[in-house]
Design a protein around this motif. Structure first.
Motif, short mmCIF file in Angstrom:
data_model
loop_
_atom_site.label_atom_id
_atom_site.label_comp_id
_atom_site.label_asym_id
_atom_site.label_seq_id
_atom_site.Cartn_x
_atom_site.Cartn_y
_atom_site.Cartn_z
N ARG A 119 54.94 77.59 58.52
CA ARG A 119 53.89 76.57 58.44
C ARG A 119 53.96 75.85 57.09
O ARG A 119 53.76 76.46 56.04
N PRO A 120 54.22 74.54 57.10
CA PRO A 120 54.31 73.83 55.83
C PRO A 120 52.93 73.66 55.19
O PRO A 120 51.92 73.54 55.89
N VAL A 124 54.24 77.91 79.47
CA VAL A 124 54.30 78.16 78.03
C VAL A 124 53.30 77.31 77.27
O VAL A 124 53.25 76.09 77.41
N ASP A 125 52.48 77.97 76.48
CA ASP A 125 51.70 77.28 75.45
C ASP A 125 52.24 77.78 74.11
O ASP A 125 51.96 78.91 73.70
N PRO A 126 53.02 76.96 73.42
CA PRO A 126 53.67 77.44 72.20
C PRO A 126 52.71 77.69 71.05
O PRO A 126 53.02 78.46 70.14
N LEU A 127 51.53 77.05 71.11
CA LEU A 127 50.55 77.22 70.04
C LEU A 127 49.17 76.93 70.61
O LEU A 127 48.72 75.78 70.65
N ASP A 128 48.52 77.96 71.09
CA ASP A 128 47.17 77.82 71.63
C ASP A 128 46.18 78.04 70.49
O ASP A 128 46.14 79.11 69.89
N GLY A 129 45.41 77.00 70.21
CA GLY A 129 44.55 77.03 69.02
C GLY A 129 45.12 76.15 67.92
O GLY A 129 45.07 76.50 66.74
N THR A 130 45.64 74.98 68.31
CA THR A 130 46.34 74.12 67.36
C THR A 130 45.44 73.67 66.21
O THR A 130 45.87 73.61 65.05
N VAL A 131 44.18 73.35 66.51
CA VAL A 131 43.29 72.89 65.45
C VAL A 131 43.02 74.02 64.45
O VAL A 131 42.99 73.81 63.24
N ASN A 132 42.84 75.25 64.95
CA ASN A 132 42.72 76.39 64.04
C ASN A 132 43.94 76.49 63.13
O ASN A 132 43.83 76.68 61.92
N TYR A 133 45.12 76.36 63.74
CA TYR A 133 46.38 76.45 62.99
C TYR A 133 46.46 75.33 61.95
O TYR A 133 46.85 75.57 60.79
N ALA A 185 58.76 82.82 68.26
CA ALA A 185 57.91 81.64 68.05
C ALA A 185 56.76 81.97 67.10
O ALA A 185 56.41 81.16 66.23
N GLY A 186 56.19 83.16 67.25
CA GLY A 186 55.10 83.56 66.36
C GLY A 186 55.56 83.65 64.92
O GLY A 186 54.84 83.23 63.99
N ALA A 187 56.76 84.18 64.71
CA ALA A 187 57.30 84.27 63.35
C ALA A 187 57.55 82.88 62.77
O ALA A 187 57.28 82.62 61.59
N LEU A 188 58.09 81.98 63.59
CA LEU A 188 58.32 80.60 63.15
C LEU A 188 57.00 79.95 62.71
O LEU A 188 56.92 79.33 61.65
N LEU A 189 55.98 80.12 63.53
CA LEU A 189 54.70 79.48 63.24
C LEU A 189 54.02 80.11 62.03
O LEU A 189 53.45 79.41 61.19
N ARG A 190 54.09 81.42 61.94
CA ARG A 190 53.44 82.13 60.83
C ARG A 190 54.14 81.85 59.51
O ARG A 190 53.51 81.54 58.50
N ASP A 191 55.47 81.97 59.52
CA ASP A 191 56.23 81.91 58.27
C ASP A 191 56.68 80.50 57.91
O ASP A 191 56.99 80.23 56.75
N MET A 222 54.78 71.69 64.41
CA MET A 222 55.09 73.09 64.67
C MET A 222 54.90 73.46 66.14
O MET A 222 55.62 74.32 66.67
N ASP A 223 53.92 72.83 66.84
CA ASP A 223 53.81 73.01 68.29
C ASP A 223 55.13 72.66 68.96
O ASP A 223 55.64 73.39 69.82
N ILE A 224 55.64 71.51 68.57
CA ILE A 224 56.86 71.00 69.21
C ILE A 224 58.05 71.90 68.89
O ILE A 224 58.85 72.24 69.77
N ALA A 225 58.17 72.33 67.63
CA ALA A 225 59.28 73.20 67.24
C ALA A 225 59.20 74.55 67.97
O ALA A 225 60.22 75.09 68.42
N ALA A 226 57.98 75.09 68.11
CA ALA A 226 57.83 76.38 68.77
C ALA A 226 58.17 76.28 70.26
O ALA A 226 58.80 77.19 70.81
N GLU A 227 57.78 75.19 70.90
CA GLU A 227 58.12 75.06 72.32
C GLU A 227 59.63 74.92 72.51
O GLU A 227 60.19 75.52 73.44
N LYS A 228 60.27 74.19 71.65
CA LYS A 228 61.74 74.06 71.74
C LYS A 228 62.41 75.42 71.56
O LYS A 228 63.38 75.75 72.25
#
Length: 266
Positions: free
Chosen positions: A28-29, A87-96, A20-26, A48-54
């Motif tokens: 990110r549109p 599961v929190d797929p993306l904690d810090g969504t606003v930062n992201y 999930a971290g790789a998905l979010l890092r690499d 991306m939150d939704i994609a990472a949780e899935k």
């Protein structure tokens, strides 16, 4: 030492967090936008939150189909095994959303309601924290230990603010009263990262009102396994009302001040 079950759960959590971290890092549109809002118009969910949780729930369900799930973006399954993944797929969504680096993937495994495994991956830091109940906390392979407690007026403490304006206003009033009593206050934007920073000795303490189980589960275990104390209001566990984590010696006076100032309510 881990038993075979917790060893399996840890390995699965680490791999799910890595993916999930790789998905979010690499992935990110450049034109990342808001997919929905939660508690207020500024409490956002991205695609991306939704994609990472899935990704996370799909991976875990493939390996452990009888387990339950509780996820920030809607995953809720009872399960029949006694294991529940929080599961929190993306904690810090606003930062992201803004391209700031302080965000994380947080995955915890509960056995009969008690957290036994916690993993927090912070890809932009290149760091993954983990803990097993009774087995200590680690950053990679390095054991973690809380920072020795300073006098309260030399303590560095982190906090967070709610996205509901009336709640956030009261939280700012609490922080205003606390700031003169500490070295300083930080606001990082990810509860999971803040809890891990307490575990790693980078903060003397942390408190926040309004957290959910997925914000807390993994980081709370990591902080405790690093020797920090965690709780909510005096005599209570961390909850939506209040979560506190700090080195012993900072925890007690910090919790007492938060109780005195009414940090758990508007």
């Amino acid at each position: 030492m881990s038993d075979p079950l917790t060893s399996e759960l840890l390995a699965l959590a680490q791999e799910a967090a890595r993916r999930a971290g790789a998905l979010l890092r690499d992935g990110r549109p450049a034109d990342l936008g808001v997919a929905a809002t939660k508690s207020s118009p500024i409490d956002v969910v991205t695609e991306m939150d939704i994609a990472a949780e899935k990704l996370i729930t799909g991976y875990l369900a493939e390996h452990r189909p009888d387990d339950g799930f509780l996820g920030e973006e809607g995953a809720s399954v009872e399960g029949s095994s006694g294991i529940r993944w929080v599961v929190d797929p993306l904690d810090g969504t606003v930062n992201y959303l803004y391209g700031l680096p302080t965000w994380a993937v947080s995955i915890a495994a509960e056995l009969d309601g008690e957290t036994v495994v916690g993993v927090v991956a912070a890809p932009m830091r290149g760091e993954t924290f983990h803990a097993v109940r009774g087995g200590g906390a680690y950053l990679g392979e390095t054991p973690l230990r809380h920072r020795p407690a300073p006098p309260l007026d030399q303590a560095l403490v982190s906090t967070g603010f709610n996205y509901v304006a009336t709640v956030r206003t009261h939280q700012a009033e609490i922080a205003h009263r606390l700031i003169p009593q500490f070295r300083d206050i930080r606001r990082g934007g990810s509860a999971a990262v803040d809890l891990c920073d307490v575990a790693a000795g980078r903060l003397d303490g942390y408190y926040e009102r309004g957290l959910h189980p997925w914000d807390l589960a993994a980081g709370d275990l990591i902080a405790r396994e690093a020797g920090a104390l965690t709780g909510g209001r005096p005599g209570e566990r961390p909850s939506n009302d209040l979560a506190v984590a700090a080195s012993p010696g900072v925890f007690e006076p910090l919790q007492a001040l938060l109780e005195e100032y009414g940090a758990w309510h508007d």
